[in-house]
Design a protein around this motif. Structure first.
Motif, PDB file in Angstrom:
ATOM      1  N   SER A  16      -4.993  -5.528  60.540  1.00  0.00           N
ATOM      2  CA  SER A  16      -3.849  -4.638  61.162  1.00  0.00           C
ATOM      3  C   SER A  16      -2.825  -5.524  61.562  1.00  0.00           C
ATOM      4  CB  SER A  16      -4.115  -3.492  62.055  1.00  0.00           C
ATOM      5  OG  SER A  16      -3.116  -2.581  62.096  1.00  0.00           O
ATOM      6  N   ALA A  53      -2.429  -4.314  68.803  1.00  0.00           N
ATOM      7  CA  ALA A  53      -1.963  -2.896  68.652  1.00  0.00           C
ATOM      8  C   ALA A  53      -1.143  -2.050  69.718  1.00  0.00           C
ATOM      9  CB  ALA A  53      -3.332  -2.047  68.629  1.00  0.00           C
ATOM     10  N   ASP A  54      -1.601  -2.584  71.016  1.00  0.00           N
ATOM     11  CA  ASP A  54      -0.702  -1.859  72.065  1.00  0.00           C
ATOM     12  C   ASP A  54      -0.891  -3.045  73.192  1.00  0.00           C
ATOM     13  OD1 ASP A  54      -3.203  -1.661  73.118  1.00  0.00           O
ATOM     14  OD2 ASP A  54      -3.480   0.083  72.441  1.00  0.00           O
ATOM     15  N   SER A 105      -3.963  -4.230  74.447  1.00  0.00           N
ATOM     16  CA  SER A 105      -4.916  -5.528  73.824  1.00  0.00           C
ATOM     17  C   SER A 105      -4.076  -6.525  74.337  1.00  0.00           C
ATOM     18  CB  SER A 105      -4.570  -5.008  72.398  1.00  0.00           C
ATOM     19  OG  SER A 105      -3.205  -4.868  71.765  1.00  0.00           O
ATOM     20  N   SER A 134       1.180  -5.440  62.360  1.00  0.00           N
ATOM     21  CA  SER A 134       2.363  -4.564  62.206  1.00  0.00           C
ATOM     22  C   SER A 134       3.555  -5.424  62.111  1.00  0.00           C
ATOM     23  CB  SER A 134       2.457  -3.785  63.608  1.00  0.00           C
ATOM     24  OG  SER A 134       1.420  -2.911  63.810  1.00  0.00           O
TER      25      SER A 134
END
Length: 849
Positions: A201, A257-258, A261, A203
């Motif tokens: 994943s 992710a954020d 993390s 982004s």
């Protein structure tokens, strides 16, 4: 040119030798990797844009990432459109870190008049080590693969492609990167791709203005995210941009992710052992011995790390993000921001004070919140200290700080990510108002002699960050150079000024302030005007001009930077030769980014002119720059003060002299008004046979609303008399009036004499009429209501005329709210008492004689 230190030379030799020790050459020639698929071809026939001052036109910028193989493919082609770009356009450079990266060159071609020449050869590729951050005491070990192209001409197209293999192992294989997609040069075509496994994943986020087409494709076991743009115009940045604002568009990628993390990645790097080494514990005990106050312990340890651990970063490979062990930093006595922050936290931990390193960025400020979470959001490390229920942010890399934690300033980083368990977001760094940077200059002029030189003492007070900088400047600069620099700033205003000794300075270490005192002699402070008896004295706040300078171009599409947070104060104190007219004048200026104030207070033989500028925010949006510039211009144009002294008038004004125009106005008014009232009082009454029959006697005499009229009639002469002497008493002195009626005077007001005589005449007339009305009232004369109405209406009309006249004579004077209030009160009185006198039965029954 500064000579590099011996240590710097040794480190350069070590780092330059490092690539040669590798088994595999870090730079080689190889075919393009198969995973890129079809290669983009530059459109050689594309016409160059007419507007291209940089001399470059990029026909192609193609960058593709392979997240699984940690590889980045780049393909670029540019046309040189004028000679200004020949120097830079004739060389190709690729920076890389030999610790973990390798460069494969696939092609270097030059196209001239449709003919392509291959310029790729391994001997032509030179490896150099530049260490671009040497001036910041940072050594990252990066080297540059450099190709110098021979015989490059205007209209040539240079095309090259290469692949960078490898990524910093500190990231544990997680992908993040940024790619510029709109530059200061025009782009015919830009393509960015990310190849990844479906289960990953990654982004993506676009920052800035660029029109890109996005699509997702599948290539066997890989997914490709692709962005394509065509005919991307060049960016023309405005001047004076905030450092956090990027005028260029770019794409950001992150596999984090954020913020949690990101913390999970950072925490193992900054974890401290449960038990520190004996050397660390011994140093912490030594620094805090005998200190019972926790803040004193913090300051002792912070001072040690800031002053005794010099700033030097050797950021090779993983050490770009992994701090050195605190014991190692203590032993070698140097480290970068992350080393010094972790050492500080380790020492504080031993004495029982909670502190944690915090990731931040040196200039991104609020824009950090717009970025995808990832390690590349940050470039700096500070420390967050919890003490007595309060949070303090400190920067261990700043030296020469003094004062308590509350007054120690750090740059406006705005946000940080503390590396503490349980944190899942960026935290706001709140400034303590006591730590705000400010400059306060006091000028004390002794100008009590018109003929002799003036004495000037200047006290410059520095606080906050600029106190830290000034402390370094005073320590490292020879005293004669300091004296020369301060004197030069004064020579612009006083060309004949001389210094009275060297500057001196004091420190308030508790408040973290530095005060520099310098003294001067200023000849001819009272300047003589040729063929005129007038002397003039001028002062100007030169220091303030830097903060009130409007932008060169208020029409812009990008924000304007403002120094923030900052406060500047400039105060000029004058000891005058004699008493001066009192003055208290305040001007205020304000935009969305600053507040300005200018105040002049003169009392007796002293005068103070105060200028203040304080920032409200760190930028002005583009739409508000024009209004901001206008406010700044108004503020700046109000700078400076001037006093004049007319020696001829001064000689005449040694003794009191009557101002005869005022006396003659009074006598004329008394004569005319007295004669008029005598005639009206004694003229024969007209035939009363036609008058209406008298009203009932119960309506006659003092009663009803006439009681209020009587009270007003008694009070009015006293009020007029008191107001007359308060407002006009000083104008019987010719010295006062001539100050306003002499053209060479600084207070000259054309037409003031006529205004003054008319006002005095009207005041005296109102006084005489008020007394006469009392007589008519108690004589019950039929003339009373008419004269009363005439007086009321005349007072209103004169009030309006006088207000307009005063504005004409004194156009720059501030509006007097009391004048408007008096006019409104008079109008209300007319609205009540004029109808009453015309319609009241008691008035008709009482005033019958």
């Amino acid at each position: 040119m500064r000579r590099p230190s011996f240590v710097s030379l040794v480190l350069l030799l070590i780092f330059t030798a490092a690539p040669g020790s590798s088994q595999e050459s870090p730079v080689r020639i190889a075919p393009a990797p198969e995973w890129i698929g079809e290669q983009e071809q530059p459109e050689l026939s594309a016409p160059s844009p007419a507007k291209n001052p940089g001399g470059w036109f990029f026909l192609l910028f193609d960058r593709r990432f392979h997240a699984e193989e940690s590889a980045t493919y780049s393909h670029l082609a540019y046309r040189i459109t004028n000679s200004s770009a020949l120097q830079d356009g004739s060389q190709i450079s690729v920076d890389y870190d030999p610790e973990y990266e390798r460069i494969d060159f696939h092609a270097i071609r030059v196209v001239r008049a449709g003919k392509t020449t291959d310029r790729l050869s391994l001997p032509a590729i030179k490896t150099i080590q530049q260490e671009r951050d040497l001036d910041r005491h940072l050594y990252n070990g990066q080297v540059t693969a450099l190709v110098m192209l021979d015989d490059i001409r205007v209209d040539d197209v240079v095309e090259y492609a290469y692949t960078r293999r490898g990524r910093n192992p500190i990231y544990d294989g997680r992908f993040h990167d940024t790619v510029p997609v709109r530059w200061s040069t025009p782009l015919r075509k830009v393509r960015v791709s990310v190849f990844q496994a479906p289960e990953r994943s990654i982004s993506a986020r676009q920052h800035g203005d660029a029109v890109l087409k996005t699509e997702t494709l599948t290539h066997g076991v890989l997914i490709e995210q692709r962005w394509i743009g065509t005919d991307v115009p060049a960016v023309e940045p405005d001047s004076e941009l905030p450092d956090w604002y990027s005028p260029y568009a770019f794409l950001q990628f992150s596999e984090y992710a954020d913020w949690s993390s990101v913390l999970a990645w950072a925490q193992p790097l900054y974890d401290l052992p449960a038990r520190l080494t004996p050397e660390l514990e011994q140093k912490a005990d030594e620094l805090t011995q005998g200190l019972r106050n926790n803040e004193a312990r913090v300051l002792a340890i912070l001072n040690f790390v800031q002053r005794e651990i010099r700033y030097l970063g050797i950021e090779l490979g993983p050490k770009s993000h992994r701090p050195s062990p605190p014991a190692e930093v203590l032993a070698r006595r140097f480290g970068d921001c992350k080393d010094k922050s972790l050492l500080l936290c380790a020492l504080l931990k031993h004495v029982g004070i909670r502190a944690t390193p915090a990731l931040t960025h040196s200039y991104r400020r609020d824009t950090m919140r717009d970025w995808l979470p990832g390690p590349d959001v940050f470039d700096h490390v500070i420390a967050c200290i919890q003490l007595n229920g309060l949070t303090y942010w400190v920067d261990p890399t700043i030296s020469d700080q003094e004062g308590s934690l509350a007054v120690r300033a750090i740059p406006d980083y705005r946000h940080a990510l503390p590396i503490a368990y349980g944190t899942d977001r960026l935290e706001r760094i709140h400034f303590n108002p006591e730590s705000k940077s400010s400059l306060h200059v006091e000028e004390h002029y002794d100008v009590r002699s018109f003929d002799g030189p003036a004495k000037l003492e200047v006290r410059s007070h520095y606080s906050g960050n600029i106190a830290d900088s000034m402390r370094v400047y005073l320590r490292d600069t020879p005293i004669d150079q300091i004296a020369k620099n301060y004197l030069n700033t004064r020579l612009r205003l006083h060309p004949k000024i001389t210094a009275d000794g060297d500057p001196t300075w004091t420190e308030n270490k508790t408040l973290n302030t530095v005060t520099v005192i310098h003294r001067y002699t200023v000849p001819d402070m009272w300047a003589k005007t040729k063929d005129s008896p007038v002397l003039s004295l001028e002062t100007y706040p030169a220091m303030m001009r830097d903060y009130a300078e409007p932008p060169d171009s208020p029409r812009r599409s990008m924000p304007l930077a403002v120094l923030h947070p900052f406060r500047a104060i400039h105060e000029t104190f004058l000891q005058l030769p004699e008493t001066w007219p009192d003055e208290n004048n305040l001007q205020q200026f304000e935009s969305e980014a600053f507040r300005g104030e200018i105040q002049t207070i003169t009392s007796g033989a002293t005068s103070k002119i105060s200028y203040k500028w304080e920032s409200r925010r760190d930028h002005v949006p583009a739409a508000g720059v024009a209004a901001h510039a206008e406010k700044l211009r108004s503020f700046r144009d109000a700078f400076g003060s001037s006093l004049t002294y007319n020696t001829a008038i001064a000689e005449r004004n040694e003794n009191f002299r009557l101002y005869w125009p005022v006396i003659l106005s009074l006598l004329g008014t008394l004569l005319v008004s007295g004669a008029s009232f005598w005639w009206l009082q004694n003229r024969q009454p007209r035939d009363t046979s036609s008058l209406p029959p008298p009203l009932p006697s119960r309506l006659q005499g003092l009663g009803g609303w006439l009681v209020f009229v009587a009270i007003g009639l008694f009070a009015r002469p006293l009020m007029v008399l008191v107001s007359f002497f308060q407002d006009y008493g000083s104008f019987f002195d010719a010295r006062v009036v001539e100050n306003l009626t002499t053209p060479s005077s600084s207070d000259y007001a054309p037409g003031f004499s006529a205004l003054l005589c008319t006002e005095i005449s009207m005041q005296l007339l109102m006084l005489v009429v008020s007394v006469w009305l009392l007589v008519l009232f108690f004589q019950h004369r039929r003339l009373f209501p008419k004269i009363f109405i005439i007086m009321m209406l005349s007072t209103l009309v004169w009030g309006i005329i006088d207000t307009v006249w005063v504005d004409i004579v004194f156009p720059d004077a501030e509006d007097d709210p009391s004048s408007t209030t008096e006019l409104v009160r008079t109008a209300i009185g007319c609205a009540i008492w004029v109808p009453y006198m015309l319609s009241s039965r008691r008035v008709r029954a009482t005033f019958v004689r």
